[in-house]
Design an enzyme around this catalytic site. Sequence first.
Site, PDB file in Angstrom:
ATOM      1  CG  ASP A 156      -0.153  -0.071   2.538  1.00  0.00           C
ATOM      2  OD1 ASP A 156       1.097  -0.113   2.491  1.00  0.00           O
ATOM      3  OD2 ASP A 156      -0.789  -0.091   3.605  1.00  0.00           O
ATOM      4  CB  CYS A 159       5.380  -2.534   1.554  1.00  0.00           C
ATOM      5  SG  CYS A 159       6.490  -1.880   0.292  1.00  0.00           S
ATOM      6  CG  HIS A 278       5.847  -5.851  -1.665  1.00  0.00           C
ATOM      7  ND1 HIS A 278       5.021  -4.906  -1.100  1.00  0.00           N
ATOM      8  CD2 HIS A 278       5.715  -6.972  -0.898  1.00  0.00           C
ATOM      9  CE1 HIS A 278       4.397  -5.434  -0.048  1.00  0.00           C
ATOM     10  NE2 HIS A 278       4.811  -6.680   0.092  1.00  0.00           N
TER      11      HIS A 278
END
Length: 294
Positions: A156, A159, A278
């Site tokens: 989001d 992370c 990520h």
Amino acid sequence: MEEVETPEELLIKQHRKEKKDLQAKIQSMKNAVPKNEKKRRKQLTEDISNLEAELSQKHEKELKLLKESCLVEEVSNSLGSVTVANDEETSDSRRPSRTSKAQKRRDKKAAEEKEREMRIAEAEVENLTGSRHQEGLKLKGKLQEKGLQIREISSDGHCMYRAVEDQLRGRGISFSITELRAQTAQFMRSHADDFMPFLTNLNSGDMYTADEFEKYCSDVADTAAWGGQLELRALSQVLQLPIEVVQADSPSILTGEDFDKPPIILIYMRHAFGLGEHYNSVEPLKELANEEDG
């Protein structure tokens, strides 16, 4: 009339069988090693990871070779059918249609359904042979050597901070995302000379001005701006802790190595969720944790 399976369908079926056979073999290997023999169990996890990676690479190669051979055959068939089509075009145009509209609709529906099934099968193979799966296998092997596994963090924009928050929570340290972001931004502001040289304007290529740097720090503190290595350097100093970032295809990056404490460990993934970069956290490998509890 029984429908004949295509070469790709047969190959996918074979791959499923081989994966099933491998899982059975892995289970037998696990059963053969007592849980209290930790050294052999550690070697076992490495062997299993290697077997899974080898099978995945084998499947990827076979699928690629099949697609290449099918493409050659398709081109050959297309060239060979041109002459026949030209010879029969005139006579075919005068023949009355023998296929009813209802039959054409049924044929069209059947063709669409077959195409849909093939897309699903191809997606399944891609999931097993694609970049994300390969990255996951490599990370799994590296973490198993440390007795760890990935702990998923939501994607989001926060992370990296969420992964740090998760690691701190495991040490009994409580920091909210808001606090981590605010302290990161404040440290960067107070040590601008250490961070500004690494930030450049995407349009001009010039190093950030003071105003651009202040805007960058404000975004760190007040928005869901994605965090990276610069922010990790600041966080390491704020927390007085080393931070280790494990990657699939590169050596781990250790920040704050001067602090004589066990590092926070984060996972950096380039292909997570199909969304690109990520960060995830880690946790003790469940298999080893179960053995210790027993």
